[in-house]
Design a protein around this motif. Structure first.
Motif, PDB file in Angstrom:
ATOM      1  N   LEU A 258       1.090  38.689 -40.011  1.00  0.00           N
ATOM      2  CA  LEU A 258       0.112  38.662 -38.925  1.00  0.00           C
ATOM      3  C   LEU A 258      -0.520  40.042 -38.876  1.00  0.00           C
ATOM      4  CD1 LEU A 258      -1.139  37.138 -36.554  1.00  0.00           C
ATOM      5  CD2 LEU A 258       0.756  37.915 -35.133  1.00  0.00           C
TER       6      LEU A 258
ATOM      7  N   LEU B 269       0.324  42.349 -30.986  1.00  0.00           N
ATOM      8  CA  LEU B 269       1.192  41.776 -32.017  1.00  0.00           C
ATOM      9  C   LEU B 269       2.573  41.462 -31.454  1.00  0.00           C
ATOM     10  CD1 LEU B 269       0.179  44.091 -35.007  1.00  0.00           C
ATOM     11  CD2 LEU B 269      -0.312  41.641 -34.775  1.00  0.00           C
ATOM     12  N   LEU B 270       3.124  42.382 -30.650  1.00  0.00           N
ATOM     13  CA  LEU B 270       4.478  42.163 -30.119  1.00  0.00           C
ATOM     14  C   LEU B 270       4.525  40.950 -29.190  1.00  0.00           C
ATOM     15  CD1 LEU B 270       5.795  45.777 -29.464  1.00  0.00           C
ATOM     16  CD2 LEU B 270       6.359  44.223 -31.344  1.00  0.00           C
ATOM     17  N   ARG B 271       3.409  40.669 -28.535  1.00  0.00           N
ATOM     18  CA  ARG B 271       3.365  39.487 -27.672  1.00  0.00           C
ATOM     19  C   ARG B 271       3.598  38.203 -28.469  1.00  0.00           C
ATOM     20  NH1 ARG B 271      -1.136  39.634 -23.090  1.00  0.00           N
ATOM     21  NH2 ARG B 271      -0.456  41.479 -21.967  1.00  0.00           N
ATOM     22  N   ARG B 272       3.236  38.258 -29.739  1.00  0.00           N
ATOM     23  CA  ARG B 272       3.420  37.073 -30.589  1.00  0.00           C
ATOM     24  C   ARG B 272       4.856  36.946 -31.067  1.00  0.00           C
ATOM     25  NH1 ARG B 272      -1.097  33.753 -30.278  1.00  0.00           N
ATOM     26  NH2 ARG B 272      -3.003  34.977 -30.480  1.00  0.00           N
ATOM     27  N   ARG B 273       5.696  37.846 -30.656  1.00  0.00           N
ATOM     28  CA  ARG B 273       7.114  37.837 -31.015  1.00  0.00           C
ATOM     29  C   ARG B 273       7.370  37.780 -32.522  1.00  0.00           C
ATOM     30  NH1 ARG B 273       7.212  39.474 -26.602  1.00  0.00           N
ATOM     31  NH2 ARG B 273       8.476  38.773 -24.832  1.00  0.00           N
TER      32      ARG B 273
ATOM     33  N   THR C 149       4.354  26.156 -32.534  1.00  0.00           N
ATOM     34  CA  THR C 149       4.413  26.869 -31.254  1.00  0.00           C
ATOM     35  C   THR C 149       5.628  26.415 -30.451  1.00  0.00           C
ATOM     36  OG1 THR C 149       3.028  25.326 -29.992  1.00  0.00           O
ATOM     37  CG2 THR C 149       1.906  27.050 -31.222  1.00  0.00           C
TER      38      THR C 149
ATOM     39  N   THR D 164       9.646  33.151 -34.869  1.00  0.00           N
ATOM     40  CA  THR D 164       8.251  32.797 -35.120  1.00  0.00           C
ATOM     41  C   THR D 164       7.883  32.775 -36.598  1.00  0.00           C
ATOM     42  OG1 THR D 164       7.598  35.117 -34.983  1.00  0.00           O
ATOM     43  CG2 THR D 164       7.490  33.816 -32.940  1.00  0.00           C
ATOM     44  N   GLY D 165       8.656  33.480 -37.422  1.00  0.00           N
ATOM     45  CA  GLY D 165       8.295  33.579 -38.827  1.00  0.00           C
ATOM     46  C   GLY D 165       7.159  34.550 -39.077  1.00  0.00           C
ATOM     47  N   PHE D 166       6.770  35.308 -38.044  1.00  0.00           N
ATOM     48  CA  PHE D 166       5.717  36.301 -38.219  1.00  0.00           C
ATOM     49  C   PHE D 166       6.289  37.664 -38.588  1.00  0.00           C
ATOM     50  CE2 PHE D 166       2.735  33.962 -35.159  1.00  0.00           C
ATOM     51  CZ  PHE D 166       1.849  33.608 -36.158  1.00  0.00           C
TER      52      PHE D 166
ATOM     53  N   ASN E 166       8.824  27.656 -32.300  1.00  0.00           N
ATOM     54  CA  ASN E 166       8.973  29.105 -32.119  1.00  0.00           C
ATOM     55  C   ASN E 166       9.636  29.419 -30.791  1.00  0.00           C
ATOM     56  OD1 ASN E 166       5.739  29.926 -33.610  1.00  0.00           O
ATOM     57  ND2 ASN E 166       7.683  29.372 -34.529  1.00  0.00           N
ATOM     58  N   LEU E 167       9.179  28.740 -29.759  1.00  0.00           N
ATOM     59  CA  LEU E 167       9.716  29.023 -28.428  1.00  0.00           C
ATOM     60  C   LEU E 167      11.187  28.643 -28.347  1.00  0.00           C
ATOM     61  CD1 LEU E 167       9.473  29.847 -25.503  1.00  0.00           C
ATOM     62  CD2 LEU E 167       8.593  27.569 -24.986  1.00  0.00           C
TER      63      LEU E 167
END
Lengths: 342, 342
Positions: free
Chosen positions: B96, B114-118, B53, B62-64, B56-57
């Motif tokens: 994800l 989903l987009l919130r998780r970048r 986390t 993020t790798g998602f 990612n920031l």
DNA sequence: TTGAAAGCGCTAACAC
DNA sequence: GTGTTAGCGCTTTCAA
């Protein structure tokens, strides 16, 4: 409509502080209704999308529940995930899924990957892990749920049933139907712990009835498909032509076995009784319908979700929640009870 | 073995700076081999688990890869996810997943979540979205892939095929077998865009052959199960007893229809030819085997993954990658070609 | 109900 | 090959 619109930009455009914007995006936070509405409107116009990654870091809460399943292409596990996901999403939690291909080494890697994402709980299928996998789970500092099994030494919580014990009911039923020469297809490879447990349970139940259990047909490594079920049935007939009934490790292999009987002109259940496991839809539709065991896959997922939600509120002790499976007698072992179809 | 062991703690224990620890956890970073080994050993001993986390920031990666599918319990989509996931995981990317229940409103919510998780790319099933859903995709600033379809106005990239056009091949085949009174089961509810497209394609193909296409049996909202296929078959026989062949929206409904024929003593294909879609395993195992269309579900996923990986390296223009489906003729429409089973 | 300051645990960027 | 400094975009905490 650009990415890299930040809360700061929304705040400026709305004429409030970032903190107020932050509050406007949380249901429970205290913001004047008009202020919130105005902020959300501005945010939408700017194309702002809330950034969870930043929120996750600062608040130390990700909203993830990590889950490992052996295979994504399995209706039973899919039902569990659906039940889990549906209950969790109501509470703002999201499932983060990884699959293991029935391999504990791959499970270990999956567990590590998942824990790096800082989930708030982790669900694993079964109680068999590598030493390091188990250590990772034990040290995770979050609720751990082992599902679809009753591990002898659970890591933490358990939601499941005894795959072995379930086979007793099945064998009892077949014996009650007058069968003695009963075979088992599948469960021969350790990788599918639950399949292997079913096979062991079958052998124990046969022994308890004083029956020989030498009719064990190997179907190879999981997942055991319909095709493997058909092949195994062919082998069974070749090796033990006088077999009266066969229990398969899953409904998929059982259906495959059933089709093999059809191709050979064997009548089911008169010439050969066939049973499966899992209560897949096909069991209730095929001709004849398949005797099977309903593990209540979806309820397992829902129960896991409830356990997680409760554990978040009041971290209680280890939970062991049994979901009792149910024998479903149908046409493939009992001519009287066929009621399939539309 | 506690959570809240941080990189700083590992650094202190290993006698290096946090930055060196950070580098030790990345494959490509330049750290002396011995230093790295020592650090990883210390980390393992302390029970340190890398915190994505935070990474990612800071790194804004993020790798998602976000994916929405209509249903998790569908072997076709599961195969696509498996193909996608297998290729991506080799590059350190993780799927994800969210599901939409064949509902664009739920898809919109899923896309936003989903987009919130970048994520670094987003894959959606089909080309039908709410206006806001589409806007979210367009403004996402990451590669968007619409799959399993050929949208008239794609958002960005596309990996799929024409569900409608595929039905031409199927109808041609049935007509070549001498059938004229051909029915279609399913695809009547708009929610399943691809099912509706197949139905439209069926009607167009029938018209092209100068045949009537009034035999459309509704099977209700998706997912269309085996049971609904069986029920629809019963209705078809009641309404149009002289029907010669039926095309079903999927193999599951086709199998249900097949069983209904069996229950009524109708011979397949002599009295009634049956065809499906999807090349599910059951199509190649049931008796008779089912004529179907192989959409190469897994290859769709693999191709999406490749597209994403290429787009990360060199952001090229919009891609349209067709995965041509293939007609699979089998026993349910052609007595000569049955070769099913073990 | 709202705002200001501090910082979550890492990594980019630069220095040596 | 390794260290130092600053800061990713939010939320916690405290104050008003």
């Amino acid at each position: 409509m650009q990415r890299s619109v930040k809360m700061k930009d929304v705040a400026r455009a709305a004429g409030v502080s970032v903190m107020t914007v932050s509050r406007a995006f949380r249901k429970d936070a205290s913001v004047r209704q008009e202020t919130r509405d105005a902020i959300l409107k501005v945010a939408e116009d700017l194309g702002y999308v809330f950034d969870s990654t930043a929120a996750n870091l600062r608040s130390q809460r990700t909203g993830f529940v990590a889950v490992t399943i052996p295979s994504i292409n399995n209706a039973n596990f899919a039902d569990t995930i659906a039940g889990l996901s549906d209950v969790l999403s109501g509470e703002g939690l999201q499932v983060l899924l990884a699959y293991t291909n029935y391999d504990v080494a791959q499970e270990e890697r999956a567990i590590e990957q998942l824990l790096r994402r800082r989930p708030e709980a982790i669900v694993v299928t079964g109680g068999r892990h590598t030493a390091r996998g188990r250590r990772l789970l034990e040290g995770a500092g979050i609720p751990v749920i082992e599902a679809w099994d009753l591990p002898a030494e659970p890591v933490d919580h358990v939601v499941g049933f005894s795959n072995a014990a379930t086979m007793e009911t099945m064998v009892d039923h077949l014996v009650a139907q007058g069968h003695e020469r009963i075979a088992f297809i599948g469960g021969d490879v350790d990788a599918d712990t639950r399949g292997a447990d079913r096979r062991r349970g079958f052998m124990a139940a046969m022994a308890a009835h004083g029956l020989a259990c030498a009719r064990l047909i190997e179907a190879g490594p999981p997942p055991i498909s319909m095709r493997e079920g058909a092949r195994a049935m062919a082998r069974l007939i070749a090796l033990h032509p006088d077999t009266q009934a066969v229990v398969c490790v899953s409904d998929l292999s059982a259906f495959g076995a059933l089709t093999e009987c059809q191709r050979r002109g064997l009548r089911v259940p008169q010439d050969m009784a066939v049973a499966g496991f899992g209560a897949y839809e096909i069991a209730s539709i095929c001709v004849p319908t398949l005797t099977t065991v309903n593990p209540f896959s979806r309820r397992i997922g829902e129960e896991i979700a409830r356990l997680i939600l409760e554990a978040r509120k009041t971290p209680a002790g280890r939970q062991l929640r049994r979901i009792a499976p149910e024998l479903v007698v149908a046409g493939s072992t009992d001519q009287q009870s066929d009621a399939g179809g539309g």
